[in-house]
Design a protein around this motif. Sequence first.
Motif, PDB file in Angstrom:
ATOM      1  N   CYS A 159       6.197   3.261 -13.155  1.00  0.00           N
ATOM      2  CA  CYS A 159       4.912   3.069 -12.486  1.00  0.00           C
ATOM      3  C   CYS A 159       3.796   3.010 -13.520  1.00  0.00           C
ATOM      4  O   CYS A 159       3.648   3.936 -14.328  1.00  0.00           O
ATOM      5  CB  CYS A 159       4.637   4.210 -11.502  1.00  0.00           C
ATOM      6  N   PRO A 160       2.990   1.959 -13.529  1.00  0.00           N
ATOM      7  CA  PRO A 160       1.918   1.850 -14.527  1.00  0.00           C
ATOM      8  C   PRO A 160       0.875   2.950 -14.421  1.00  0.00           C
ATOM      9  O   PRO A 160       0.241   3.303 -15.419  1.00  0.00           O
ATOM     10  CB  PRO A 160       1.307   0.473 -14.239  1.00  0.00           C
ATOM     11  N   ARG A 161       0.695   3.527 -13.216  1.00  0.00           N
ATOM     12  CA  ARG A 161      -0.277   4.610 -13.066  1.00  0.00           C
ATOM     13  C   ARG A 161       0.118   5.831 -13.894  1.00  0.00           C
ATOM     14  O   ARG A 161      -0.721   6.675 -14.211  1.00  0.00           O
ATOM     15  CB  ARG A 161      -0.396   5.039 -11.601  1.00  0.00           C
ATOM     16  N   ARG A 162       1.400   5.942 -14.223  1.00  0.00           N
ATOM     17  CA  ARG A 162       1.875   7.081 -15.012  1.00  0.00           C
ATOM     18  C   ARG A 162       1.314   7.042 -16.426  1.00  0.00           C
ATOM     19  O   ARG A 162       1.132   8.082 -17.063  1.00  0.00           O
ATOM     20  CB  ARG A 162       3.414   7.074 -15.051  1.00  0.00           C
ATOM     21  N   LEU A 163       1.031   5.827 -16.918  1.00  0.00           N
ATOM     22  CA  LEU A 163       0.480   5.678 -18.259  1.00  0.00           C
ATOM     23  C   LEU A 163      -1.043   5.661 -18.254  1.00  0.00           C
ATOM     24  O   LEU A 163      -1.685   6.253 -19.113  1.00  0.00           O
ATOM     25  CB  LEU A 163       1.005   4.385 -18.892  1.00  0.00           C
ATOM     26  N   LEU A 164      -1.631   4.945 -17.292  1.00  0.00           N
ATOM     27  CA  LEU A 164      -3.087   4.872 -17.169  1.00  0.00           C
ATOM     28  C   LEU A 164      -3.407   4.749 -15.684  1.00  0.00           C
ATOM     29  O   LEU A 164      -3.025   3.781 -15.040  1.00  0.00           O
ATOM     30  CB  LEU A 164      -3.627   3.668 -17.950  1.00  0.00           C
ATOM     31  N   GLY A 165      -4.108   5.747 -15.156  1.00  0.00           N
ATOM     32  CA  GLY A 165      -4.176   5.876 -13.709  1.00  0.00           C
ATOM     33  C   GLY A 165      -5.467   5.490 -13.032  1.00  0.00           C
ATOM     34  O   GLY A 165      -5.609   5.700 -11.834  1.00  0.00           O
ATOM     35  N   PHE A 166      -6.447   4.942 -13.751  1.00  0.00           N
ATOM     36  CA  PHE A 166      -7.711   4.618 -13.103  1.00  0.00           C
ATOM     37  C   PHE A 166      -7.518   3.543 -12.033  1.00  0.00           C
ATOM     38  O   PHE A 166      -6.786   2.584 -12.223  1.00  0.00           O
ATOM     39  CB  PHE A 166      -8.723   4.098 -14.128  1.00  0.00           C
ATOM     40  N   LYS A 167      -8.191   3.704 -10.916  1.00  0.00           N
ATOM     41  CA  LYS A 167      -8.173   2.672  -9.882  1.00  0.00           C
ATOM     42  C   LYS A 167      -9.533   2.642  -9.201  1.00  0.00           C
ATOM     43  O   LYS A 167     -10.279   3.617  -9.225  1.00  0.00           O
ATOM     44  CB  LYS A 167      -7.066   2.935  -8.854  1.00  0.00           C
ATOM     45  N   SER A 168      -9.860   1.516  -8.589  1.00  0.00           N
ATOM     46  CA  SER A 168     -11.167   1.377  -7.942  1.00  0.00           C
ATOM     47  C   SER A 168     -11.324   2.400  -6.829  1.00  0.00           C
ATOM     48  O   SER A 168     -10.400   2.649  -6.074  1.00  0.00           O
ATOM     49  CB  SER A 168     -11.318  -0.038  -7.372  1.00  0.00           C
TER      50      SER A 168
END
Length: 367
Positions: free
Chosen positions: A81-90
Amino acid sequence: MPKFYEVYGNDVYDNSPKVVSERASAYCPFTDSTCDGGGNRHQTKIRLDNSPLRDKFDSDLSSVIPGICSIEYGNDVWIVCPRRLLGFKSRPEEISVNKSLKLHEKEALLAAGLPQNVELGVWSEVYLQYGDDEASINYHFDFIISKIERDITFSKAIALHDIAAVSDIEEIQKSAKTGKYISGKFDPNKNIKYFPNLNEPFIIEVMTASTSGSDTAAGTDIASSFTSAILGNIHNCPGINKRQVWGRMATQLFAKSALAEFWGGKTIWLVQDQLLKNIELTTKLSIESSSQSEHKSGKVNFLSMKYSQGKKGENALTLSSYVEKNSGIKLDGSDECTDILLPKIYPEKRELLKAVLRRELSAIIKL
């Protein structure tokens, strides 16, 4: 057989009160919000009505996306999951500085050379579409990070980017309304709360392994194995697909690196150390070779993170390496076949500004 290593940011069999509570709300600790599966798992969504998982999740949730962060496959752990590496979201709510910045994210961004002690805006899922009589491009950027200006007028923000054409100013105004930077009756001399300063933009592209094909009949598909694990039963989950991810990455590697350099910034490829090692094993790329710092231009930048031995959860990741590697091609073209890797045209920075302004600000950070 492969097993889930982290689900919703923790060991799936961890029954401590805090973890159980967060799991029940499908909470992602890396985005500080409900898990979205990294943006690409909606096809595995589980409806909770008449599901054996109904009692395992909060009553206000009608469905959940299996929050698979990583998979243990043999002796290795693979982030999926890409959020595991960088988790910022709108997010639409009020943004406070460093609200969702994790320690491993700060460590990674500092290693990649992002500026310190200044406020940086983070925009996720930025789409740039541009075309003229000669060619067209269509790119999706995982993250754009740049300095922000606070309480600046629209007129000054436009001047900051050397934009003078009336048609461009009108398009930028329209984009700023879409992204909710300006509202109501337009006044070019009214202060805007914050505005991107794209003098030195950083593009962050996050690449992770994906899951391989699964067998629904055997219960090794995502939904079935997730259900077994959440219920506390033994589970076998899908394996890892490395080739597909590397293939996607290869088609974008040089083009996005060239675009960022043209705009006065750089593209950083954020990956897990396992994936980078696999790329080295299956290609001629050698990250540690001595040619990596000979030139100031034509770079491809690799930033890798790794698990601390045996650790799981929010603080399990740490920096592995950051390498600026010569691309080996001329970014303005060489009349060789490698030119197929480059964008046909390089849009002016004002086109990037329009694309960024169409997105709401995801976060403000200060390193």
